[in-house]
Design a protein around this motif. Structure first.
Motif, PDB file in Angstrom:
ATOM      1  N   LEU A  34       0.932  -1.157  -0.070  1.00 27.63           N
ATOM      2  CA  LEU A  34      -0.196   0.031   0.091  1.00 27.63           C
ATOM      3  C   LEU A  34       0.942   1.314   0.130  1.00 27.63           C
ATOM      4  CD1 LEU A  34      -2.777  -1.204   2.382  1.00 27.63           C
ATOM      5  CD2 LEU A  34      -3.003  -0.734  -0.128  1.00 27.63           C
ATOM      6  N   VAL A  35       2.010   1.305   0.830  1.00 28.07           N
ATOM      7  CA  VAL A  35       2.709   2.376   0.868  1.00 28.07           C
ATOM      8  C   VAL A  35       3.308   2.639  -0.567  1.00 28.07           C
ATOM      9  CG1 VAL A  35       4.847   3.191   1.882  1.00 28.07           C
ATOM     10  CG2 VAL A  35       3.373   2.280   3.368  1.00 28.07           C
ATOM     11  N   LEU A  37       2.165   1.417  -3.521  1.00 29.47           N
ATOM     12  CA  LEU A  37       1.324   1.958  -4.187  1.00 29.47           C
ATOM     13  C   LEU A  37       0.948   3.403  -4.330  1.00 29.47           C
ATOM     14  CD1 LEU A  37      -0.923   1.091  -6.632  1.00 29.47           C
ATOM     15  CD2 LEU A  37      -2.276   0.615  -4.720  1.00 29.47           C
ATOM     16  N   LEU A  38       0.858   3.950  -3.037  1.00 27.70           N
ATOM     17  CA  LEU A  38       0.442   5.307  -2.741  1.00 27.70           C
ATOM     18  C   LEU A  38       1.767   6.362  -3.313  1.00 27.70           C
ATOM     19  CD1 LEU A  38      -1.414   5.136   0.455  1.00 27.70           C
ATOM     20  CD2 LEU A  38      -2.208   5.655  -1.671  1.00 27.70           C
ATOM     21  N   THR A  39       3.167   5.813  -2.870  1.00 31.70           N
ATOM     22  CA  THR A  39       3.947   6.908  -3.145  1.00 31.70           C
ATOM     23  C   THR A  39       4.888   6.640  -4.254  1.00 31.70           C
ATOM     24  OG1 THR A  39       5.451   5.564  -1.691  1.00 31.70           O
ATOM     25  CG2 THR A  39       4.049   7.328  -0.517  1.00 31.70           C
ATOM     26  N   ASN A  40       4.831   5.757  -4.886  1.00 34.61           N
ATOM     27  CA  ASN A  40       5.601   5.330  -6.159  1.00 34.61           C
ATOM     28  C   ASN A  40       4.885   4.839  -7.413  1.00 34.61           C
ATOM     29  OD1 ASN A  40       8.029   5.295  -7.512  1.00 34.61           O
ATOM     30  ND2 ASN A  40       8.663   3.031  -6.487  1.00 34.61           N
ATOM     31  N   ALA A  41       3.757   5.480  -7.718  1.00 34.77           N
ATOM     32  CA  ALA A  41       2.704   5.340  -8.738  1.00 34.77           C
ATOM     33  C   ALA A  41       3.639   5.096 -10.010  1.00 34.77           C
ATOM     34  CB  ALA A  41       1.701   6.142  -8.605  1.00 34.77           C
ATOM     35  N   TRP A  67      -3.677   7.088 -11.994  1.00 42.17           N
ATOM     36  CA  TRP A  67      -3.186   7.157 -10.777  1.00 42.17           C
ATOM     37  C   TRP A  67      -2.015   7.908 -10.608  1.00 42.17           C
ATOM     38  CZ3 TRP A  67      -5.035   5.750  -6.362  1.00 42.17           C
ATOM     39  CH2 TRP A  67      -4.416   5.321  -5.288  1.00 42.17           C
ATOM     40  N   THR A  71      -1.900  10.948  -7.583  1.00 40.41           N
ATOM     41  CA  THR A  71      -1.068  10.841  -6.477  1.00 40.41           C
ATOM     42  C   THR A  71      -0.261  12.050  -6.592  1.00 40.41           C
ATOM     43  OG1 THR A  71       0.669   9.405  -7.896  1.00 40.41           O
ATOM     44  CG2 THR A  71      -0.842   8.518  -5.977  1.00 40.41           C
ATOM     45  N   ASP A  72       0.042  12.559  -7.725  1.00 40.35           N
ATOM     46  CA  ASP A  72       0.868  13.722  -7.882  1.00 40.35           C
ATOM     47  C   ASP A  72       0.141  15.115  -7.498  1.00 40.35           C
ATOM     48  OD1 ASP A  72       3.299  12.539  -8.867  1.00 40.35           O
ATOM     49  OD2 ASP A  72       2.854  12.896 -11.040  1.00 40.35           O
ATOM     50  N   LEU A  76       1.307  12.938  -3.173  1.00 44.79           N
ATOM     51  CA  LEU A  76       2.139  11.871  -2.618  1.00 44.79           C
ATOM     52  C   LEU A  76       3.369  11.438  -3.448  1.00 44.79           C
ATOM     53  CD1 LEU A  76      -1.027   9.440  -1.800  1.00 44.79           C
ATOM     54  CD2 LEU A  76       0.638  10.614  -0.020  1.00 44.79           C
ATOM     55  N   GLY A  77       3.390  11.810  -4.717  1.00 47.55           N
ATOM     56  CA  GLY A  77       4.586  11.644  -5.471  1.00 47.55           C
ATOM     57  C   GLY A  77       5.809  12.480  -5.345  1.00 47.55           C
TER      58      GLY A  77
END
Length: 106
Positions: A34-35, A37-41, A67, A71-72, A76-77
């Motif tokens: 999950l981490v 997926l959220l921070t390294n899309a 996605w 996230t950007d 989160l990106g």
């Protein structure tokens, strides 16, 4: 040989896990997934883009692009982008008098 004073090495340690090791490992893997997926899309998008073209791959690429944009947008990106920028600057760094690489000339 009888022992009058037990050695601390022979003492059993306290139980580290209260339950199944499989449950603990599953939880750690799920949280890490999950981490990432959220921070390294971007990594997910790049992996999907490397797959053989097909209707499923095209749909997944569209979803991954969305996605990454999401996230950007929510920030989160940003940590990954900052680290990537630092990596690219370090990669392009040269000693004094050393010519730039072919990548830097483009």
């Amino acid at each position: 040989m009888p022992r009058e004073t037990p050695s601390p090495i022979d003492l059993p340690g306290p139980a580290l896990l209260n339950g199944s090791g499989i449950a603990w490992a599953t939880t750690v893997i799920a949280v890490a997934t999950l981490v990432l997926l959220l921070t390294n899309a971007v990594a997910l998008r790049d992996w999907i883009d490397e797959q053989r073209p097909s209707p499923v791959q095209a749909y997944a690429a569209t979803a991954a692009d969305g996605w990454v944009a999401f996230t950007d947008t929510i920030g989160l990106g940003a940590p990954r982008a900052a680290m990537h920028g630092q990596w690219k600057r370090a990669e392009a760094a040269r000693f004094a008098g050393q010519p730039p690489t072919d990548d830097a000339r483009q």
